[in-house]
Design an enzyme around this catalytic site. Structure first.
Site, PDB file in Angstrom:
ATOM      1  N   LYS A 283      79.257   6.269 -17.601  1.00 51.16           N
ATOM      2  CA  LYS A 283      79.126   6.414 -19.070  1.00 51.16           C
ATOM      3  C   LYS A 283      77.923   6.059 -19.649  1.00 51.16           C
ATOM      4  O   LYS A 283      76.988   5.453 -18.953  1.00 51.16           O
ATOM      5  CB  LYS A 283      80.440   5.998 -19.742  1.00 51.16           C
ATOM      6  CG  LYS A 283      80.126   4.208 -19.783  1.00 51.16           C
ATOM      7  CD  LYS A 283      81.439   3.501 -19.995  1.00 51.16           C
ATOM      8  CE  LYS A 283      81.530   2.067 -20.221  1.00 51.16           C
ATOM      9  NZ  LYS A 283      82.604   1.570 -20.162  1.00 51.16           N
TER      10      LYS A 283
ATOM     11  N   ARG B 158      93.888  -1.426 -27.063  1.00 51.61           N
ATOM     12  CA  ARG B 158      92.532  -0.343 -27.418  1.00 51.61           C
ATOM     13  C   ARG B 158      93.255   0.986 -27.202  1.00 51.61           C
ATOM     14  O   ARG B 158      93.799   1.334 -28.169  1.00 51.61           O
ATOM     15  CB  ARG B 158      91.436  -0.619 -26.650  1.00 51.61           C
ATOM     16  CG  ARG B 158      90.263  -0.021 -27.049  1.00 51.61           C
ATOM     17  CD  ARG B 158      89.061  -0.352 -26.345  1.00 51.61           C
ATOM     18  NE  ARG B 158      89.153   0.343 -24.767  1.00 51.61           N
ATOM     19  CZ  ARG B 158      88.032   0.106 -23.927  1.00 51.61           C
ATOM     20  NH1 ARG B 158      86.990  -0.499 -24.535  1.00 51.61           N
ATOM     21  NH2 ARG B 158      88.156   0.420 -22.812  1.00 51.61           N
TER      22      ARG B 158
ATOM     23  N   TYR C 217      50.793  -4.774 -38.156  1.00 48.26           N
ATOM     24  CA  TYR C 217      51.632  -4.791 -39.373  1.00 48.26           C
ATOM     25  C   TYR C 217      51.724  -6.303 -39.813  1.00 48.26           C
ATOM     26  O   TYR C 217      51.982  -7.236 -39.144  1.00 48.26           O
ATOM     27  CB  TYR C 217      52.889  -4.166 -39.474  1.00 48.26           C
ATOM     28  CG  TYR C 217      52.802  -2.697 -39.137  1.00 48.26           C
ATOM     29  CD1 TYR C 217      52.023  -1.912 -39.912  1.00 48.26           C
ATOM     30  CD2 TYR C 217      53.580  -2.224 -38.163  1.00 48.26           C
ATOM     31  CE1 TYR C 217      51.801  -0.616 -39.810  1.00 48.26           C
ATOM     32  CE2 TYR C 217      53.694  -0.813 -38.186  1.00 48.26           C
ATOM     33  CZ  TYR C 217      52.737   0.274 -38.812  1.00 48.26           C
ATOM     34  OH  TYR C 217      52.816   1.446 -38.631  1.00 48.26           O
TER      35      TYR C 217
ATOM     36  N   MET D 255      57.430   1.261 -34.118  1.00 43.46           N
ATOM     37  CA  MET D 255      58.122   2.216 -33.623  1.00 43.46           C
ATOM     38  C   MET D 255      57.858   2.968 -32.306  1.00 43.46           C
ATOM     39  O   MET D 255      58.701   3.089 -31.390  1.00 43.46           O
ATOM     40  CB  MET D 255      58.160   3.479 -34.626  1.00 43.46           C
ATOM     41  CG  MET D 255      59.203   4.308 -34.374  1.00 43.46           C
ATOM     42  SD  MET D 255      59.176   5.568 -35.477  1.00 43.46           S
ATOM     43  CE  MET D 255      59.782   4.908 -36.992  1.00 43.46           C
TER      44      MET D 255
HETATM   45  C1  LIG Z   1      83.018   0.617 -18.660  1.00 46.38           C
HETATM   46  C2  LIG Z   1      84.178   0.635 -18.085  1.00 46.38           C
HETATM   47  C3  LIG Z   1      84.185   0.289 -16.765  1.00 46.38           C
HETATM   48  C4  LIG Z   1      82.880  -0.323 -16.116  1.00 46.38           C
HETATM   49  O1  LIG Z   1      82.956  -1.823 -16.563  1.00 46.38           O
HETATM   50  P1  LIG Z   1      81.729  -2.506 -15.880  1.00 46.38           P
HETATM   51  O2  LIG Z   1      81.757  -3.807 -16.423  1.00 46.38           O
HETATM   52  O3  LIG Z   1      80.166  -1.821 -16.129  1.00 46.38           O
HETATM   53  O4  LIG Z   1      81.746  -2.527 -14.327  1.00 46.38           O
HETATM   54  C5  LIG Z   1      85.504   0.099 -16.403  1.00 46.38           C
HETATM   55  N1  LIG Z   1      86.609   0.689 -16.772  1.00 46.38           N
HETATM   56  C6  LIG Z   1      86.556   1.311 -17.972  1.00 46.38           C
HETATM   57  C7  LIG Z   1      87.926   1.716 -18.653  1.00 46.38           C
HETATM   58  C8  LIG Z   1      85.088   1.236 -18.701  1.00 46.38           C
HETATM   59  O5  LIG Z   1      85.100   1.664 -19.919  1.00 46.38           O
END
Ligand SMILES: *Cc1c(COP(=O)(O)O)cnc(C)c1O
Length: 365
Positions: free
Chosen positions: A13, A112, A257, A305
């Site tokens: 992700k 969650r 700046y 920037m």
């Molecule tokens: C991001 C995530 C992981 C991985 O987490 P890390 O700490 O980067 O290993 C695992 N499970 C879920 C549901 C996540 O959102």
């Protein structure tokens, strides 16, 4: 089976934690990884486009009901943690005459996403009633901060609650596939959470989830106090740029700046075309550093920037085109993402995912 046979799922992700899904996924495949987890349907599409093997993709978060048909057709599995998505999955699967591959997320204390007990019973009933159309490929939960010892009790309670859910599902005779709960920190700190599958993000990019996790690992693995302590993690990514220009500045002049940096002697100032647009935080103004010729050079004045200035007065040979390392290694010197995080109070995770996708990712290995 606990432990040795867990399936490794690479979490990609956040654009593979800033590494770039397109660049990273095939590299992971070269290392034998065939299972990838993303947050959303659009990331799943990127993963499918990037894969060069028959790798499997799991969506852990966002997928709209009207994208579920697409997921089913492409053999993409997805988390189901509320009734509406489950109903949509059943409907889509029936329409296409192909089963939806789902991972049932259960509530264990993160609060969650995840089915609580009552909802889970309804879900089981619905899955039963539509048997061939829903394949429960996994049952899972996510831990509420396994990287910090302060959460110890909560995590243990979560793991117990997860086992209770699994027992209930087993009693009901529902086949739930792979049980998974562990993220990077959990693998190190709670080995009992390594069930049939692990979801590893930050650690497989070579970064520790937290200093605590690192200490925990090192204390457990380095028994001999005289042993040379080596960090087992290897960073995958480096962030580099080049000197864009070098110019002399007289003493008593402000640089950039505002008035935050005043030269104290005849100095040489170099520009580097990296700024806060590129994820180099503005609060590293006058504070950050980069590597040049294998040594640290200080950021002077405000980070702009699209560029920053560095003081190269003590780098007599510095010239346009020289390599600048923002994260990574140059000769013997090294700048870690963690040092960045200390200065900006961002987590490793945050620093990484803030690297905009526009910066070209070049595979060098
Ligand atoms: C991001 C995530 C992981 C991985 O987490 P890390 O700490 O980067 O290993 C695992 N499970 C879920 C549901 C996540 O959102």
């Amino acid at each position: 089976m606990t432990g040795s046979y867990a399936r490794f799922t690479s979490v990609i992700k956040g654009n593979a934690y800033g590494h770039g899904i397109a660049a990273f996924l095939p590299l992971a495949e070269q290392c034998g990884v065939r299972s990838f987890a993303v947050f959303s349907a659009d990331e799943a599409l990127q993963a499918i486009r990037a894969r060069t093997e028959n790798s499997h993709v799991i969506i852990m978060g966002a997928i709209d009901n009207d994208q579920i048909g697409w997921a089913i057709e492409n053999d993409v599995s997805f988390y189901v943690f509320e009734p509406d998505r489950l109903r949509a999955a059943v409907q889509a699967a029936k329409g296409i005459r192909r089963p939806a591959r789902i991972h049932l997320e259960v509530e264990t204390g993160l609060n969650r996403t995840g089915f609580d007990n009552t909802e889970l019973q309804d879900a089981v009933a619905l899955i039963r009633d539509h048997q061939p159309y829903v394949v429960v490929e996994g049952v899972c939960t996510h831990l509420a901060g396994a990287e910090s010892i302060g959460n110890y009790l909560r995590i243990i309670q979560q793991l117990q609650a997860f086992q209770a859910h699994r027992a209930t599902l087993a009693e009901q005779g529902l086949s739930t596939g792979l049980a998974h709960a562990a993220c990077s920190a959990a693998i190190f700190a709670y080995p009992s959470s390594i069930l049939d599958m692990v979801r590893v993000g930050i650690a497989h990019y070579g970064f520790w989830p937290s200093l605590e996790t690192r200490m925990h690992y090192l204390l457990q693995h380095v028994r001999d106090p005289h042993a040379r302590v080596t960090d087992p993690l290897r960073r995958v990514m480096e962030w580099k740029s080049r000197v864009m220009s070098v110019k002399p500045v007289k003493p008593g002049e402000f640089v950039g700046y505002g008035t935050s940096y005043l030269t104290s002697r005849p100095q040489r100032i170099a520009t580097v075309p990296v700024g806060y647009f590129h994820g180099f935080a503005r609060n590293l103004s006058n504070l950050g550093h980069v590597l040049l010729h294998g040594r640290r050079a200080n950021v002077v004045g405000a980070v702009n920037m699209n560029m920053m200035m560095i003081d190269v007065s003590d780098f007599p040979l510095a010239k346009k085109g020289d390599e600048v390392v923002i994260i990574g290694r140059q000769k013997r010197a090294h700048i870690s993402v963690a040092s960045f995080s200390d200065m900006t109070r961002f987590l490793n995770y945050e620093v990484l995912v803030r690297l905009p996708s526009e910066i070209p990712r070049v595979v060098v290995a």
